[in-house]
Scaffold this motif. Structure first.
Motif, short mmCIF file in Angstrom:
data_model
loop_
_atom_site.label_atom_id
_atom_site.label_comp_id
_atom_site.label_asym_id
_atom_site.label_seq_id
_atom_site.Cartn_x
_atom_site.Cartn_y
_atom_site.Cartn_z
N ARG A 74 45.79 34.42 62.42
CA ARG A 74 46.26 34.86 61.11
C ARG A 74 45.33 35.96 60.61
NH1 ARG A 74 49.31 30.29 58.56
NH2 ARG A 74 49.47 28.73 60.20
N VAL A 75 45.72 36.59 59.50
CA VAL A 75 44.95 37.73 58.98
C VAL A 75 43.51 37.32 58.65
CG1 VAL A 75 44.79 39.46 57.15
CG2 VAL A 75 47.02 38.87 58.09
N LEU A 76 43.34 36.21 57.94
CA LEU A 76 41.99 35.77 57.57
C LEU A 76 41.16 35.40 58.80
CD1 LEU A 76 42.62 33.66 54.34
CD2 LEU A 76 41.43 35.85 54.52
N GLU A 77 41.83 34.83 59.82
CA GLU A 77 41.13 34.47 61.05
C GLU A 77 40.66 35.72 61.79
OE1 GLU A 77 43.27 30.24 62.20
OE2 GLU A 77 44.21 32.12 62.83
N VAL A 78 41.47 36.78 61.75
CA VAL A 78 41.07 38.05 62.38
C VAL A 78 39.83 38.61 61.68
CG1 VAL A 78 41.75 40.45 62.75
CG2 VAL A 78 43.37 38.62 63.24
N ILE A 79 39.82 38.54 60.34
CA ILE A 79 38.68 39.06 59.56
C ILE A 79 37.41 38.26 59.85
CG2 ILE A 79 37.80 39.36 57.20
CD1 ILE A 79 40.73 39.95 56.38
N LYS A 80 37.56 36.93 60.01
CA LYS A 80 36.39 36.07 60.23
C LYS A 80 35.90 36.08 61.68
CE LYS A 80 37.60 32.82 56.53
NZ LYS A 80 38.09 31.47 56.25
N GLU A 81 36.77 36.46 62.62
CA GLU A 81 36.41 36.43 64.04
C GLU A 81 35.35 37.48 64.37
OE1 GLU A 81 36.11 35.15 67.65
OE2 GLU A 81 37.64 34.21 66.39
N ARG A 82 34.17 37.00 64.82
CA ARG A 82 33.06 37.91 65.09
C ARG A 82 33.35 38.87 66.24
NH1 ARG A 82 28.31 37.88 63.25
NH2 ARG A 82 27.33 36.30 61.96
N SER A 83 34.06 38.41 67.27
CA SER A 83 34.32 39.24 68.45
C SER A 83 35.25 40.41 68.15
CB SER A 83 34.91 38.39 69.57
OG SER A 83 36.15 37.84 69.17
N LEU A 84 35.99 40.31 67.04
CA LEU A 84 36.93 41.38 66.67
C LEU A 84 36.40 42.27 65.54
CD1 LEU A 84 40.25 39.29 66.64
CD2 LEU A 84 39.39 40.75 68.47
N ARG A 85 35.16 42.00 65.11
CA ARG A 85 34.60 42.70 63.95
C ARG A 85 34.56 44.21 64.13
NH1 ARG A 85 31.31 39.76 60.60
NH2 ARG A 85 32.82 38.14 61.05
N TRP A 86 34.03 44.68 65.28
CA TRP A 86 33.90 46.14 65.49
C TRP A 86 35.25 46.82 65.61
CZ3 TRP A 86 30.31 49.25 64.18
CH2 TRP A 86 28.99 48.80 64.12
N GLN A 87 36.18 46.16 66.31
CA GLN A 87 37.53 46.73 66.43
C GLN A 87 38.17 46.87 65.06
OE1 GLN A 87 36.17 44.39 68.34
NE2 GLN A 87 37.28 44.05 70.24
N LEU A 88 37.95 45.88 64.20
CA LEU A 88 38.50 45.90 62.85
C LEU A 88 37.88 47.02 62.03
CD1 LEU A 88 40.47 44.25 61.06
CD2 LEU A 88 38.51 42.94 60.27
N TYR A 89 36.55 47.20 62.13
CA TYR A 89 35.87 48.28 61.42
C TYR A 89 36.39 49.64 61.85
CZ TYR A 89 32.35 44.94 59.71
OH TYR A 89 31.70 43.90 59.10
N ILE A 90 36.54 49.81 63.17
CA ILE A 90 37.02 51.10 63.70
C ILE A 90 38.42 51.39 63.20
CG2 ILE A 90 37.72 52.30 65.81
CD1 ILE A 90 35.34 50.82 67.19
N MET A 91 39.29 50.37 63.26
CA MET A 91 40.67 50.55 62.82
C MET A 91 40.74 50.89 61.33
SD MET A 91 43.88 47.93 63.09
CE MET A 91 43.33 46.96 61.69
#
Length: 201
Positions: A74-91
């Protein structure tokens, strides 16, 4: 003429509305989402003709297995997931810079720049149309360049050139009352900005 030009975009929507019911469903959708292998085979035969398409079906089955083992976040889980943090910042950075890069301001003020450059009133809409055509052509060019240079080079190059053009455009707009040729230079810079925008971001 402009109302007809704007309405012409509805023609492609109408063609799609009429023809889409006759198109087959996606084979991967039929097999992965619906679980209907027979319908998947039928769709493949309709799309690619008769023949042995078992290799394609095996690929779809592998994809289905990979998707089954992947957890949907879910959206909140994506935000909290550490392994996806950099991809989220870049996007987020790419999307934010895309919105704040200045293309909307260029489109909004281009009419005024063309008017100041002493273009005839009836020519200005066609010059504006030329800007849109430049963006379209540079986007097509970008699709051929992205495989050769990569996304990062096009982003860095596009934003660097756009910043340079905006700096020059600020200068030419400030000096347009001193030198008569500055108006035309501003017009050229607007076209260059749109080309760099279409070719980069």
């Amino acid at each position: 003429l402009w109302p007809w030009l704007l309405a012409s975009s509805g023609l492609s929507a109408l063609v799609q509305l009429v023809t889409l019911p006759f198109f087959p469903d996606s084979p991967s959708y039929l097999l992965i989402q619906k679980g209907n292998e027979e319908a998947c085979r039928k769709a493949i035969r309709k799309l690619w003709g008769e023949g042995d398409h078992q290799a394609e079906i095996d690929d779809i089955v592998k994809e289905k297995g990979a998707m089954a083992s992947t957890k949907t976040l879910r959206v909140l889980e994506v935000i909290k997931e550490r392994s996806l943090r950099w991809q989220l910042y870049i996007m987020m950075t790419v999307m934010t810079t895309l919105q704040l890069c200045g293309i909307n301001a260029i489109y909004f003020y281009s009419f005024e720049v063309f008017h100041t450059a002493k273009f005839e009133e009836y020519l200005i809409p066609y010059v504006s149309l030329g800007i849109g055509l430049c963006e379209c052509l540079s986007s097509i060019l970008c699709s051929t360049l992205i495989d050769r240079f990569g996304r990062k080079v096009l982003l860095w190059g596009g934003y660097t050139l756009m910043c340079s053009v905006l700096a020059l455009l600020t200068m030419t707009l400030s000096l347009q009352h001193r030198f008569f040729w500055m108006h035309y230079f501003s017009v050229i810079l607007i076209f260059l900005f749109v080309v760099f925008y279409g070719g980069g971001p």
